[in-house]
Write a protein that holds these residues in place. Sequence first.
Motif, PDB file in Angstrom:
ATOM      1  N   ALA A  15       0.819  -1.216   0.000  1.00 30.38           N
ATOM      2  CA  ALA A  15       0.000   0.000   0.000  1.00 30.38           C
ATOM      3  C   ALA A  15       0.849   1.260   0.000  1.00 30.38           C
ATOM      4  O   ALA A  15       0.544   2.226   0.683  1.00 30.38           O
ATOM      5  N   CYS A  16       1.896   1.267  -0.819  1.00 32.66           N
ATOM      6  CA  CYS A  16       2.773   2.445  -0.877  1.00 32.66           C
ATOM      7  C   CYS A  16       2.112   3.604  -1.614  1.00 32.66           C
ATOM      8  O   CYS A  16       2.481   4.752  -1.432  1.00 32.66           O
ATOM      9  N   ARG A  63      -2.531   6.360   1.626  1.00 28.11           N
ATOM     10  CA  ARG A  63      -1.888   5.449   0.680  1.00 28.11           C
ATOM     11  C   ARG A  63      -2.861   4.413   0.130  1.00 28.11           C
ATOM     12  O   ARG A  63      -2.448   3.515  -0.601  1.00 28.11           O
ATOM     13  N   LEU A  64      -4.137   4.527   0.461  1.00 29.95           N
ATOM     14  CA  LEU A  64      -5.121   3.526   0.044  1.00 29.95           C
ATOM     15  C   LEU A  64      -6.193   4.109  -0.867  1.00 29.95           C
ATOM     16  O   LEU A  64      -6.375   5.313  -0.948  1.00 29.95           O
ATOM     17  N   CYS A  65      -6.941   3.212  -1.487  1.00 35.84           N
ATOM     18  CA  CYS A  65      -8.022   3.588  -2.398  1.00 35.84           C
ATOM     19  C   CYS A  65      -9.331   3.751  -1.635  1.00 35.84           C
ATOM     20  O   CYS A  65      -9.686   2.911  -0.802  1.00 35.84           O
ATOM     21  N   LEU A  78      -6.313  -5.084 -10.621  1.00 38.77           N
ATOM     22  CA  LEU A  78      -5.303  -5.941 -11.230  1.00 38.77           C
ATOM     23  C   LEU A  78      -3.872  -5.433 -11.073  1.00 38.77           C
ATOM     24  O   LEU A  78      -2.933  -6.226 -11.069  1.00 38.77           O
ATOM     25  N   PHE A  79      -3.687  -4.138 -10.984  1.00 44.05           N
ATOM     26  CA  PHE A  79      -2.327  -3.596 -11.008  1.00 44.05           C
ATOM     27  C   PHE A  79      -1.462  -4.209  -9.920  1.00 44.05           C
ATOM     28  O   PHE A  79      -1.918  -4.348  -8.794  1.00 44.05           O
ATOM     29  N   PRO A  80      -0.253  -4.618 -10.203  1.00 42.69           N
ATOM     30  CA  PRO A  80       0.574  -4.397 -11.389  1.00 42.69           C
ATOM     31  C   PRO A  80       0.466  -5.494 -12.450  1.00 42.69           C
ATOM     32  O   PRO A  80       1.302  -5.593 -13.334  1.00 42.69           O
ATOM     33  N   THR A 145      -3.250  -6.155  -4.780  1.00 39.79           N
ATOM     34  CA  THR A 145      -3.559  -4.785  -4.371  1.00 39.79           C
ATOM     35  C   THR A 145      -3.933  -4.725  -2.885  1.00 39.79           C
ATOM     36  O   THR A 145      -4.324  -5.715  -2.290  1.00 39.79           O
ATOM     37  N   ALA A 146      -3.789  -3.559  -2.351  1.00 36.59           N
ATOM     38  CA  ALA A 146      -4.099  -3.353  -0.942  1.00 36.59           C
ATOM     39  C   ALA A 146      -5.608  -3.262  -0.757  1.00 36.59           C
ATOM     40  O   ALA A 146      -6.337  -2.969  -1.694  1.00 36.59           O
TER      41      ALA A 146
END
Length: 150
Positions: A15-16, A63-65, A78-80, A145-146
């Motif tokens: 979660a950078c 740092r999160l969505c 999906l990233f990365p 993903t985080a």
Amino acid sequence: MYVPWRRVASWHCDACGICCYRYRVRLTFYEYLKLRPTGLVEEKFGRYYIRKIGGRCPFQVGRLCSLQGVKKPAACKLFPFFVRRKGERDAFYEYNGEEFYVYISTDCPNVVLSRERRESKRVESLVREAVQLYTGEKRNVEFITAPTVV
């Protein structure tokens, strides 16, 4: 740069938030329609994207969505990882009798490349989830993903 999944020794999300700066999120038309009321999406040349503000994703909180579950775009889930229907041999992954080609973006600082072209069971389990998300078999992320902000 994108590398075939078999060339990756390990990866994890800590979660950078770097992906929210480096990655331009392309949306499906359906995702565009869901997020259009926010005013934070744009169309360019018939393609839809999340509009960056100050060089980052406006849905990033700390740092999160901040997008929850099904609202979070598939590209972000999906990233990365990038799943394609055609590609090179080292990217090949068979799932339910179908052929997929999975690549991993080295823009993520947690991607550790392998000197050998040997499969990592951990990376393979992440690839499996990426393919499940890509095909729509799975909608929520467990391992890649985080987590989203509650």
